[in-house]
Design a protein around this motif. Sequence first.
Motif, PDB file in Angstrom:
ATOM      1  N   GLU A   1       0.832  -1.208   0.000  1.00 39.57           N
ATOM      2  CA  GLU A   1       0.000   0.000   0.000  1.00 39.57           C
ATOM      3  C   GLU A   1       0.868   1.260   0.000  1.00 39.57           C
ATOM      4  OE1 GLU A   1      -2.554  -0.268   3.339  1.00 39.57           O
ATOM      5  OE2 GLU A   1      -3.738  -1.942   2.541  1.00 39.57           O
ATOM      6  N   LEU A   2       1.951   1.186   0.734  1.00 34.94           N
ATOM      7  CA  LEU A   2       2.845   2.336   0.802  1.00 34.94           C
ATOM      8  C   LEU A   2       3.454   2.636  -0.558  1.00 34.94           C
ATOM      9  CD1 LEU A   2       4.600   4.435   2.285  1.00 34.94           C
ATOM     10  CD2 LEU A   2       6.180   2.590   2.844  1.00 34.94           C
ATOM     11  N   CYS A   3       3.970   1.631  -1.238  1.00 35.61           N
ATOM     12  CA  CYS A   3       4.593   1.857  -2.545  1.00 35.61           C
ATOM     13  C   CYS A   3       3.577   2.341  -3.573  1.00 35.61           C
ATOM     14  CB  CYS A   3       5.262   0.569  -3.027  1.00 35.61           C
ATOM     15  SG  CYS A   3       6.694   0.091  -2.043  1.00 35.61           S
ATOM     16  N   GLN A   4       2.374   1.831  -3.501  1.00 37.35           N
ATOM     17  CA  GLN A   4       1.341   2.317  -4.413  1.00 37.35           C
ATOM     18  C   GLN A   4       1.002   3.782  -4.134  1.00 37.35           C
ATOM     19  OE1 GLN A   4      -1.873  -0.469  -3.847  1.00 37.35           O
ATOM     20  NE2 GLN A   4      -0.938  -2.032  -5.163  1.00 37.35           N
ATOM     21  N   GLY A   5       0.986   4.145  -2.843  1.00 36.87           N
ATOM     22  CA  GLY A   5       0.726   5.539  -2.492  1.00 36.87           C
ATOM     23  C   GLY A   5       1.850   6.461  -2.942  1.00 36.87           C
ATOM     24  N   LEU A   6       3.094   5.992  -2.854  1.00 38.30           N
ATOM     25  CA  LEU A   6       4.214   6.814  -3.304  1.00 38.30           C
ATOM     26  C   LEU A   6       4.148   7.055  -4.806  1.00 38.30           C
ATOM     27  CD1 LEU A   6       7.137   5.238  -1.230  1.00 38.30           C
ATOM     28  CD2 LEU A   6       6.034   7.447  -0.843  1.00 38.30           C
TER      29      LEU A   6
ATOM     30  N   PHE B   1      -2.483   9.804   3.826  1.00 37.53           N
ATOM     31  CA  PHE B   1      -1.367   8.927   3.456  1.00 37.53           C
ATOM     32  C   PHE B   1      -0.147   9.184   4.344  1.00 37.53           C
ATOM     33  CE2 PHE B   1       2.560   8.479   0.988  1.00 37.53           C
ATOM     34  CZ  PHE B   1       2.526   7.112   0.750  1.00 37.53           C
ATOM     35  N   LEU B   2       0.182  10.435   4.575  1.00 43.56           N
ATOM     36  CA  LEU B   2       1.348  10.751   5.398  1.00 43.56           C
ATOM     37  C   LEU B   2       1.128  10.346   6.853  1.00 43.56           C
ATOM     38  CD1 LEU B   2       2.289  14.236   3.929  1.00 43.56           C
ATOM     39  CD2 LEU B   2       3.444  12.059   3.544  1.00 43.56           C
TER      40      LEU B   2
ATOM     41  N   ARG C   1      13.566   5.188  -1.452  1.00 43.85           N
ATOM     42  CA  ARG C   1      12.293   5.226  -2.174  1.00 43.85           C
ATOM     43  C   ARG C   1      11.341   6.251  -1.555  1.00 43.85           C
ATOM     44  NH1 ARG C   1       8.802   1.780  -5.096  1.00 43.85           N
ATOM     45  NH2 ARG C   1       7.231   3.199  -5.940  1.00 43.85           N
ATOM     46  N   ILE C   2      11.156   6.181  -0.249  1.00 43.85           N
ATOM     47  CA  ILE C   2      10.203   7.091   0.384  1.00 43.85           C
ATOM     48  C   ILE C   2      10.769   8.513   0.451  1.00 43.85           C
ATOM     49  CG2 ILE C   2       8.905   7.569   2.485  1.00 43.85           C
ATOM     50  CD1 ILE C   2       8.907   4.586   3.063  1.00 43.85           C
TER      51      ILE C   2
ATOM     52  N   HIS D   1       2.626   6.357  11.021  1.00 43.88           N
ATOM     53  CA  HIS D   1       2.251   5.251  11.898  1.00 43.88           C
ATOM     54  C   HIS D   1       2.970   3.967  11.498  1.00 43.88           C
ATOM     55  CE1 HIS D   1      -0.232   2.799  14.508  1.00 43.88           C
ATOM     56  NE2 HIS D   1      -0.504   2.013  13.476  1.00 43.88           N
ATOM     57  N   LEU D   2       3.147   3.762  10.201  1.00 43.04           N
ATOM     58  CA  LEU D   2       3.820   2.560   9.728  1.00 43.04           C
ATOM     59  C   LEU D   2       5.295   2.569  10.124  1.00 43.04           C
ATOM     60  CD1 LEU D   2       3.607  -0.047   8.053  1.00 43.04           C
ATOM     61  CD2 LEU D   2       4.167   1.314   6.031  1.00 43.04           C
ATOM     62  N   LEU D   3       5.899   3.750  10.109  1.00 41.48           N
ATOM     63  CA  LEU D   3       7.283   3.848  10.550  1.00 41.48           C
ATOM     64  C   LEU D   3       7.424   3.566  12.033  1.00 41.48           C
ATOM     65  CD1 LEU D   3       8.414   6.987   8.532  1.00 41.48           C
ATOM     66  CD2 LEU D   3       9.120   4.633   8.166  1.00 41.48           C
ATOM     67  N   ASN D   4       6.306   3.694  12.756  1.00 42.97           N
ATOM     68  CA  ASN D   4       6.245   3.306  14.177  1.00 42.97           C
ATOM     69  C   ASN D   4       7.279   4.063  14.997  1.00 42.97           C
ATOM     70  OD1 ASN D   4       5.293   1.996  16.415  1.00 42.97           O
ATOM     71  ND2 ASN D   4       6.556   0.168  16.124  1.00 42.97           N
ATOM     72  N   TYR D   5       7.282   5.402  14.847  1.00 48.39           N
ATOM     73  CA  TYR D   5       8.188   6.235  15.637  1.00 48.39           C
ATOM     74  C   TYR D   5       7.589   6.457  17.011  1.00 48.39           C
ATOM     75  CZ  TYR D   5      10.784   7.407  11.442  1.00 48.39           C
ATOM     76  OH  TYR D   5      11.545   7.347  10.312  1.00 48.39           O
ATOM     77  N   ASP D   6       8.441   6.414  17.996  1.00 47.71           N
ATOM     78  CA  ASP D   6       8.045   6.871  19.317  1.00 47.71           C
ATOM     79  C   ASP D   6       9.135   7.803  19.831  1.00 47.71           C
ATOM     80  OD1 ASP D   6       8.856   3.669  20.838  1.00 47.71           O
ATOM     81  OD2 ASP D   6      10.164   5.292  20.194  1.00 47.71           O
TER      82      ASP D   6
END
Length: 822
Positions: free
Chosen positions: A286-291, A305-306, A338-339, A311-316
Amino acid sequence: MNYIYQLTQAATTAVLEKSGRNLPFSLGAATGKHSIWDTFEGEKKDDSSPLTIFVYNKHANQRYTQLATNAMRKLRTLRHPQILKFIDAIETDSMIYIATERATPLSKFLPSDDTIWLTWGLQSLSQALAFLHTLTHSIHGSVSSDSVFVSHSGEWKLGGFELCTTQTELSNGILESNYDSKLAAPEARQGFDAIPTNPVSSLDSFSLALLISQLYNPTKPLPVDLTAAPAPNSRGMIPTSLFNSYRKLLNPSPKNRISVDTFLHLGKNTQETQNGAFFTQNPLIELCQGLEMFSLMRQTERVVFLKNLSHLLNYDNSNEGILGESRVSIPNSLAIHRILPTLVHSVEYMTAGDSAPSLVPLIVRIGMRLSTEDERSTAISKPLLRLWMSPDRGTRMALLEDLERYIDVLSNKIVINELWPHLLTGFNDTAAVIREATIKAVPLLLPKLSDRIINNELLKQLAKAQLDPEPSIRTNTCILIGKLTPKLSLTTRKKVLVAACARAMKDSFPPARAAGLRTLLATVDDQEETDLATRVLPTICPCLLDKEKSVRDQAFEVLRNIVDRIENIASKMPETVVKPDEEVDYSYSGTAGKSFLGDDQLGSAATAIAGWAFGTSTTSKKLEASEATTAMSSAGPEAAASMPSPMLPTQSTPQLDKPMSSGGMKLGSNKPSPSPLPFEDDEGGWGDLEEPKSIPSIPEMHASNTSVSAPTRQAGSAPAAPSLQPIKPTNTGSMARPGLGAPSPALNRANTTNNAPTESHISAQKSHSLHSLSPSPSSPSTPLSKEEKAQDLARKREERAQKIAQIKAAKAAATANTGTLI
């Protein structure tokens, strides 16, 4: 390996020199042997982009020359995002060079337990094979982990086209003669006669299923002689949604076996969630399609998307370094190559729009994943500086909030020349939140700012900020000034620090006053010692009675701390800096220590100015023991009034009502007037006063016959010496004994009749004294008898003695009270 690399390099150089051609790329270190190729790291000469170089030596491997040539031809003609990108190729009589994008064989990344990444890669491989089957009608012929490569962005790319053949080219025997029987489909084991009539994807579909088994179950390989679809209990780690499609790929019948294109559609089927949709449920896919569609998204879609990307990067925000990342599902290679380029591209071409504030933290955090500081600076400095140029307040706020994360990768030159001019606009922004965030961001920039900016431009902005209508801005400004103190020059520090804290302590906002006190306490070591007592303490004292208890408590704490420091400083100071009395030089400085009087005048001058010298004696002069205990005797009011004293003010001396002889004398008033010397038989006169050891200044005196001129007291000088004035004569008779300098009868007659000036007048006119002698004209009266004259003289002596006693008493009282005589 080094031997092979050196041999290859030597052979390459020799061949190219012979052919007269130059490689458009440079060969680097050898990375190993892959299939029939020797692989090397390389670099393109044009733009220094990284490459992977596949080198084949025809003389060393003549058997596979046809396969190497076929691979070079297929890579050059096939273009697809999931096929290994071809850059350049050179073929000589003995060598074949193929340059592709930097890639690593998938076999070096296996085994892997990241099912998300494996499924994402499987989709890329399926897309490449579907393209190969449907559009080119070609058979890859060697689908395995050795023919799949992972690019620098983490994406899977299909390579290994040595056996790639179209159905019309099967007769050339490349596929049949080199096909691996271990990976062969059941129909291929029986011969290649039926292969042209089978679906073009049948061989590769079966090989793809074997690869899926190797990816998810590396410890449980399928049997080589597989003649039926695997049982359901053999799923292992293969996802449930993928397992049914996987079994269909292993169908023994090539006509009933699903194609790779069908397998790809099943994975994208959102309606069949149990037996399909295994690709659509993958977050990386999903991420690559969004990019790919990011630049075409609407603003609302970009924001969503951002948000999902973050959230996908899961930063805390834990304490684990700058990023504080937990386990991240997105590979670093994908995030960096890529991102990040996609996000940077949208910033550089200003296509981000309202989503720019969401881009800042992502660009910063992904950019910080780069291994070296140079790479981080190159990757994120340019897009961030482009965002600093944006007038959008949301973008500016995001940049200020994340400044702590990326300030270290920006060089001092970039901060001073490019970042600071944009940051400076935030001090004057109409939005208070921007102004406050700008002030809070300044401490992060201090190590990179020049002294000129700190001591000039920054302080000017902070001076305005202390007058800001927002109380929180005024408070933070005072705190910031305290942090600036070590960076300020000594002159600027003395001028700014106390003044800024004093302004804060007069603020109507209690936290601002408390901040001023805390700033003073924190910077007390930077204050000069004298300023602590003369400037700092007076500034603190008004806060001791502040209406807010918190401010009062803070003020008392600061006061105690500074007073302790002042006491410590004072304890190290000398007891006095005044020299002992015997070391003080009281000589007249204007004559280099020599008196301007002649030797014949010193004796009479010392006697005449004894009373004046007493009034200007130094502080070390004290009463003698006998003088301190002697009772004062009355000498008349005139003597006490004429002598200056710390206790008694100087008063004018009234004229006597009764006439007396010209030989008499009295203490003069502050207004100087000429007077004769004292009487010889005056026992209670000035001779009783102790003369000072030295005279600070001696007034100019003039002696003509028997007259002495008294000095006039100038502003700021020592008290003037008391003047001696003659008593006005009452007749022209004899008024004094001969030899005492009394006026002659001729003088008296001149005074009475106002005739020509006498010798005394001529002498007084020629004198250089401050005042000329001018005898008063006599008024006609009855001459006194000898008895009256004696009584009058006795009375004057008694008054004089009383005045001298009063002066001594005043001196004793002043010494007892203050210990100082003025």
